[in-house]
Scaffold this motif. Structure first.
Motif, PDB file in Angstrom:
ATOM      1  N   LEU A 165      -5.221   1.603  -1.384  1.00 22.26           N
ATOM      2  CA  LEU A 165      -4.073   0.727  -1.185  1.00 22.26           C
ATOM      3  C   LEU A 165      -2.780   1.457  -1.521  1.00 22.26           C
ATOM      4  CD1 LEU A 165      -2.646  -1.978  -0.737  1.00 22.26           C
ATOM      5  CD2 LEU A 165      -3.351  -2.642  -3.044  1.00 22.26           C
ATOM      6  N   ARG A 166      -2.791   2.229  -2.597  1.00 18.73           N
ATOM      7  CA  ARG A 166      -1.571   2.941  -2.988  1.00 18.73           C
ATOM      8  C   ARG A 166      -1.106   3.903  -1.900  1.00 18.73           C
ATOM      9  NH1 ARG A 166       2.694   1.572  -5.342  1.00 18.73           N
ATOM     10  NH2 ARG A 166       3.733   2.663  -3.653  1.00 18.73           N
ATOM     11  N   GLU A 167      -2.056   4.587  -1.272  1.00 21.17           N
ATOM     12  CA  GLU A 167      -1.699   5.501  -0.188  1.00 21.17           C
ATOM     13  C   GLU A 167      -1.029   4.750   0.960  1.00 21.17           C
ATOM     14  OE1 GLU A 167      -5.389   8.643  -0.931  1.00 21.17           O
ATOM     15  OE2 GLU A 167      -5.485   7.165   0.676  1.00 21.17           O
ATOM     16  N   HIS A 168      -1.536   3.574   1.275  1.00 26.77           N
ATOM     17  CA  HIS A 168      -0.940   2.794   2.366  1.00 26.77           C
ATOM     18  C   HIS A 168       0.426   2.243   1.985  1.00 26.77           C
ATOM     19  CE1 HIS A 168      -4.061   2.691   5.504  1.00 26.77           C
ATOM     20  NE2 HIS A 168      -4.898   2.912   4.496  1.00 26.77           N
ATOM     21  N   LEU A 169       0.597   1.843   0.736  1.00 26.86           N
ATOM     22  CA  LEU A 169       1.920   1.390   0.299  1.00 26.86           C
ATOM     23  C   LEU A 169       2.931   2.530   0.359  1.00 26.86           C
ATOM     24  CD1 LEU A 169       0.935  -0.837  -2.772  1.00 26.86           C
ATOM     25  CD2 LEU A 169       1.712  -1.619  -0.527  1.00 26.86           C
ATOM     26  N   ASP A 170       2.449   3.765   0.195  1.00 26.33           N
ATOM     27  CA  ASP A 170       3.317   4.945   0.275  1.00 26.33           C
ATOM     28  C   ASP A 170       3.512   5.431   1.705  1.00 26.33           C
ATOM     29  OD1 ASP A 170       3.741   5.051  -2.455  1.00 26.33           O
ATOM     30  OD2 ASP A 170       2.089   6.440  -2.830  1.00 26.33           O
ATOM     31  N   GLY A 171       2.827   4.794   2.663  1.00 27.99           N
ATOM     32  CA  GLY A 171       2.962   5.201   4.063  1.00 27.99           C
ATOM     33  C   GLY A 171       2.256   6.488   4.404  1.00 27.99           C
ATOM     34  N   ASP A 268      -8.023  -8.760 -17.023  1.00 29.82           N
ATOM     35  CA  ASP A 268      -8.021  -8.414 -15.601  1.00 29.82           C
ATOM     36  C   ASP A 268      -6.993  -9.232 -14.833  1.00 29.82           C
ATOM     37  OD1 ASP A 268      -9.973  -6.467 -15.717  1.00 29.82           O
ATOM     38  OD2 ASP A 268     -11.567  -7.708 -14.873  1.00 29.82           O
ATOM     39  N   VAL A 269      -6.782 -10.483 -15.243  1.00 25.84           N
ATOM     40  CA  VAL A 269      -5.798 -11.332 -14.567  1.00 25.84           C
ATOM     41  C   VAL A 269      -4.404 -10.724 -14.713  1.00 25.84           C
ATOM     42  CG1 VAL A 269      -4.717 -13.615 -14.487  1.00 25.84           C
ATOM     43  CG2 VAL A 269      -7.192 -13.417 -14.868  1.00 25.84           C
ATOM     44  N   PHE A 270      -4.088 -10.237 -15.905  1.00 29.38           N
ATOM     45  CA  PHE A 270      -2.795  -9.585 -16.106  1.00 29.38           C
ATOM     46  C   PHE A 270      -2.650  -8.390 -15.157  1.00 29.38           C
ATOM     47  CE2 PHE A 270       0.024  -6.420 -17.848  1.00 29.38           C
ATOM     48  CZ  PHE A 270       1.116  -7.153 -18.274  1.00 29.38           C
ATOM     49  N   SER A 271      -3.669  -7.533 -15.126  1.00 29.22           N
ATOM     50  CA  SER A 271      -3.622  -6.359 -14.251  1.00 29.22           C
ATOM     51  C   SER A 271      -3.470  -6.768 -12.796  1.00 29.22           C
ATOM     52  CB  SER A 271      -4.890  -5.521 -14.420  1.00 29.22           C
ATOM     53  OG  SER A 271      -5.061  -5.114 -15.762  1.00 29.22           O
ATOM     54  N   TYR A 272      -4.151  -7.857 -12.414  1.00 25.74           N
ATOM     55  CA  TYR A 272      -4.034  -8.337 -11.040  1.00 25.74           C
ATOM     56  C   TYR A 272      -2.600  -8.788 -10.746  1.00 25.74           C
ATOM     57  CZ  TYR A 272      -4.542 -10.984  -6.788  1.00 25.74           C
ATOM     58  OH  TYR A 272      -4.366 -11.450  -5.503  1.00 25.74           O
ATOM     59  N   GLY A 273      -1.954  -9.458 -11.689  1.00 23.57           N
ATOM     60  CA  GLY A 273      -0.574  -9.884 -11.482  1.00 23.57           C
ATOM     61  C   GLY A 273       0.357  -8.708 -11.242  1.00 23.57           C
ATOM     62  N   ILE A 274       0.154  -7.638 -12.007  1.00 27.83           N
ATOM     63  CA  ILE A 274       0.943  -6.414 -11.799  1.00 27.83           C
ATOM     64  C   ILE A 274       0.650  -5.844 -10.417  1.00 27.83           C
ATOM     65  CG2 ILE A 274       1.295  -4.047 -12.593  1.00 27.83           C
ATOM     66  CD1 ILE A 274       2.509  -6.076 -14.481  1.00 27.83           C
ATOM     67  N   LEU A 275      -0.626  -5.839 -10.032  1.00 26.57           N
ATOM     68  CA  LEU A 275      -1.010  -5.347  -8.712  1.00 26.57           C
ATOM     69  C   LEU A 275      -0.379  -6.189  -7.607  1.00 26.57           C
ATOM     70  CD1 LEU A 275      -2.825  -3.498  -6.914  1.00 26.57           C
ATOM     71  CD2 LEU A 275      -4.566  -5.287  -7.098  1.00 26.57           C
ATOM     72  N   LEU A 276      -0.347  -7.509  -7.770  1.00 23.21           N
ATOM     73  CA  LEU A 276       0.247  -8.382  -6.763  1.00 23.21           C
ATOM     74  C   LEU A 276       1.729  -8.064  -6.578  1.00 23.21           C
ATOM     75  CD1 LEU A 276      -0.183 -10.687  -4.789  1.00 23.21           C
ATOM     76  CD2 LEU A 276       0.128 -12.299  -6.684  1.00 23.21           C
ATOM     77  N   LEU A 277       2.434  -7.829  -7.671  1.00 17.77           N
ATOM     78  CA  LEU A 277       3.840  -7.415  -7.569  1.00 17.77           C
ATOM     79  C   LEU A 277       3.957  -6.075  -6.843  1.00 17.77           C
ATOM     80  CD1 LEU A 277       5.202  -8.369 -11.109  1.00 17.77           C
ATOM     81  CD2 LEU A 277       5.783  -9.457  -8.933  1.00 17.77           C
ATOM     82  N   GLU A 278       3.036  -5.181  -7.111  1.00 17.65           N
ATOM     83  CA  GLU A 278       3.039  -3.867  -6.457  1.00 17.65           C
ATOM     84  C   GLU A 278       2.805  -4.016  -4.952  1.00 17.65           C
ATOM     85  OE1 GLU A 278       0.795   0.478  -7.017  1.00 17.65           O
ATOM     86  OE2 GLU A 278       0.169  -1.259  -8.192  1.00 17.65           O
ATOM     87  N   ILE A 279       1.866  -4.889  -4.570  1.00 18.95           N
ATOM     88  CA  ILE A 279       1.581  -5.116  -3.160  1.00 18.95           C
ATOM     89  C   ILE A 279       2.814  -5.639  -2.440  1.00 18.95           C
ATOM     90  CG2 ILE A 279       0.280  -6.610  -1.578  1.00 18.95           C
ATOM     91  CD1 ILE A 279      -2.064  -6.434  -3.570  1.00 18.95           C
ATOM     92  N   LEU A 280       3.552  -6.534  -3.074  1.00 21.86           N
ATOM     93  CA  LEU A 280       4.703  -7.156  -2.433  1.00 21.86           C
ATOM     94  C   LEU A 280       5.942  -6.272  -2.442  1.00 21.86           C
ATOM     95  CD1 LEU A 280       4.252 -10.702  -3.993  1.00 21.86           C
ATOM     96  CD2 LEU A 280       3.804 -10.073  -1.615  1.00 21.86           C
ATOM     97  N   SER A 281       6.132  -5.542  -3.531  1.00 21.83           N
ATOM     98  CA  SER A 281       7.357  -4.741  -3.679  1.00 21.83           C
ATOM     99  C   SER A 281       7.203  -3.302  -3.202  1.00 21.83           C
ATOM    100  CB  SER A 281       7.802  -4.738  -5.141  1.00 21.83           C
ATOM    101  OG  SER A 281       6.918  -3.961  -5.934  1.00 21.83           O
ATOM    102  N   GLY A 282       5.968  -2.815  -3.173  1.00 22.28           N
ATOM    103  CA  GLY A 282       5.732  -1.415  -2.853  1.00 22.28           C
ATOM    104  C   GLY A 282       5.962  -0.482  -4.029  1.00 22.28           C
ATOM    105  N   ARG A 283       6.484  -1.017  -5.136  1.00 20.07           N
ATOM    106  CA  ARG A 283       6.811  -0.183  -6.294  1.00 20.07           C
ATOM    107  C   ARG A 283       5.617  -0.045  -7.238  1.00 20.07           C
ATOM    108  NH1 ARG A 283      12.907  -0.951  -8.464  1.00 20.07           N
ATOM    109  NH2 ARG A 283      13.973  -1.245  -6.470  1.00 20.07           N
ATOM    110  N   ARG A 284       5.515   1.113  -7.865  1.00 22.30           N
ATOM    111  CA  ARG A 284       4.525   1.297  -8.912  1.00 22.30           C
ATOM    112  C   ARG A 284       4.945   0.500 -10.146  1.00 22.30           C
ATOM    113  NH1 ARG A 284       4.434   5.773  -5.815  1.00 22.30           N
ATOM    114  NH2 ARG A 284       2.423   6.851  -5.555  1.00 22.30           N
ATOM    115  N   PRO A 285       3.990   0.169 -11.026  1.00 24.69           N
ATOM    116  CA  PRO A 285       4.350  -0.603 -12.229  1.00 24.69           C
ATOM    117  C   PRO A 285       5.399   0.088 -13.092  1.00 24.69           C
ATOM    118  CG  PRO A 285       1.987  -0.603 -11.920  1.00 24.69           C
ATOM    119  CD  PRO A 285       2.534   0.367 -10.920  1.00 24.69           C
ATOM    120  N   ILE A 286       5.337   1.396 -13.170  1.00 25.07           N
ATOM    121  CA  ILE A 286       6.333   2.170 -13.908  1.00 25.07           C
ATOM    122  C   ILE A 286       6.950   3.166 -12.934  1.00 25.07           C
ATOM    123  CG2 ILE A 286       6.777   3.701 -15.873  1.00 25.07           C
ATOM    124  CD1 ILE A 286       4.254   2.552 -17.185  1.00 25.07           C
ATOM    125  N   GLU A 287       8.235   3.010 -12.651  1.00 24.58           N
ATOM    126  CA  GLU A 287       8.956   3.886 -11.732  1.00 24.58           C
ATOM    127  C   GLU A 287       9.797   4.860 -12.555  1.00 24.58           C
ATOM    128  OE1 GLU A 287       9.199   4.155  -8.394  1.00 24.58           O
ATOM    129  OE2 GLU A 287       7.818   2.549  -7.801  1.00 24.58           O
TER     130      GLU A 287
END
Length: 373
Positions: A165-171, A268-287
């Motif tokens: 997924l990360r590779e696809h978010l990075d294009g 795991d729910v917390f990690s999923y929430g961070i992942l959901l933000l990543e899916i929507l924003s395209g940003r890594r949790p720590i930029e």
């Protein structure tokens, strides 16, 4: 070696219980892991980040009483391969066939005579007394076989061909994911985690939910991979947590788990929430290359959300028009998942149900929009 099987799970134990087979892509894009590495964020740094994550201002509604799986399990069957056969398939573990490498071992691509492609995970010597939790379920990477022989510890799984997924978010694969694709991926991952938490014989906590551990098929179905840090969850009546050393990836780790060493399925729910933000924003949790106000994605996104600027959180590559109510609902869900206290987070079962409703309403709106053109 001990082998236990259930209707939906293989539990393979090699002499003792220690985590194994974390992996990363050959391009070196693996995030730092909280496992004692010198290049990781320290626990104190991670706690400092986590302590500043805001609580969601909204209540979690009651969950509907019924939950059904949207797709049947895969029919892949276990393989009976010898060590000699695996050595031949991998050309004696040739570097040319290596498709990933991580802290615990290397992953090789192998093709059978019938055309089936496999991923073969080979533990490093120091991790060859290890265990693996692998499941037979649509949204989880599937175990096809394992070998415990001649000081080799190999796990054979299905090969998921379309990268992470990360590779696809990075294009990196040439096409950027549209909103509908991202929503479907989020639902698939939520399905997989719900199965682990609720429908496996014993609750399983993944502990390393992140975009580089989500593999995509050619049809863009998402599969949760890499169970190297997975642990069985609480099993005793009235028990809600287990005590264990912190494992996971910086930016995704539950702040309560980090602070107390108490692990629950809500981690795991917390990690999923961070992942959901990543899916929507395209940003890594720590930029790390962004300024102080944008470095921690969840804080930056919550600030935008509080001001009502939800469109500003979206990945700039998402140029399609998306109803603001849909965005508010999905971001509300993400921020509830990352609530600092576990009691304020929904269970993954509820996450799936709410995402289904969001998908239903989004689809209706898209059809109405098409009819008015």
């Amino acid at each position: 070696m001990v082998v236990a099987t259930t209707a939906g799970m293989f539990l393979v134990c090699f002499e003792s219980l220690c985590t194994c087979f974390g992996s990363k892509r050959k391009d070196g894009s693996e995030d730092h892991v909280l496992a004692g590495h010198s290049n990781s964020l320290s626990s104190s740094e991670m706690r400092s980040i986590s302590d500043r994550i805001p609580a969601s201002p909204l209540r979690v509604p009651a969950s509907p009483s019924r939950f059904s799986l949207s797709s049947p399990p895969s029919r892949n069957e276990p393989l009976n391969l010898s060590l000699e056969h695996v050595v031949k398939l991998t050309h004696n573990f040739s570097p040319s066939l290596m498709i990933g490498e991580g802290y615990f071992g290397k992953v090789y691509r192998a093709e059978l005579r019938d055309g089936r492609v496999l991923a073969i995970k080979r533990a490093k010597k120091q991790w060859r007394k290890c265990y693996a939790l692998v499941f037979i379920y649509l949204n989880l990477v599937q175990l096809l076989g394992y070998i415990d022989k001649a000081n080799e510890r190999l796990i054979i799984t299905e090969y998921v061909s379309n990268g992470t997924l990360r590779e696809h978010l990075d294009g990196q694969h040439g096409l950027f994911l549209g909103f509908n694709q991202r929503l479907e991926i989020a639902i698939d991952v939520a399905h997989g985690l719900t199965y682990l938490h609720l429908y496996a014989e014993k609750p399983i906590i993944h502990r390393d939910v992140k975009s580089s551990n989500i593999l995509l098929t050619e049809g863009f179905r998402a599969k949760v991979a890499d169970f190297g840090f997975a642990r069985t969850g609480p099993t005793e009546p009235g028990q809600s947590q287990i005590e264990t050393d912190v494992r996971g990836t910086a930016g995704y780790v539950d702040p309560e788990y980090l602070r107390t060493n108490h692990l629950t399925i809500k981690s795991d729910v917390f990690s999923y929430g961070i992942l959901l933000l990543e899916i929507l924003s395209g940003r890594r949790p720590i930029e790390v290359r962004r300024g102080a106000t944008e470095r921690i994605t969840v804080r930056w996104a919550f600030s935008k959300y509080n001001r009502g600027n939800v469109r500003d959180i979206l990945d700039p590559m998402l140029t399609e028009a998306i109803n603001k109510d849909i965005l508010n609902r999905i971001f509300d869900l993400a921020f509830q998942c990352v609530a600092p206290t576990r009691e304020d987070r929904p269970h993954m079962k509820e996450v799936v149900e709410r995402l289904w409703k969001i998908r239903r309403d989004y689809t209706k709106m898209q059809r109405i929009a098409e009819l008015t053109l």
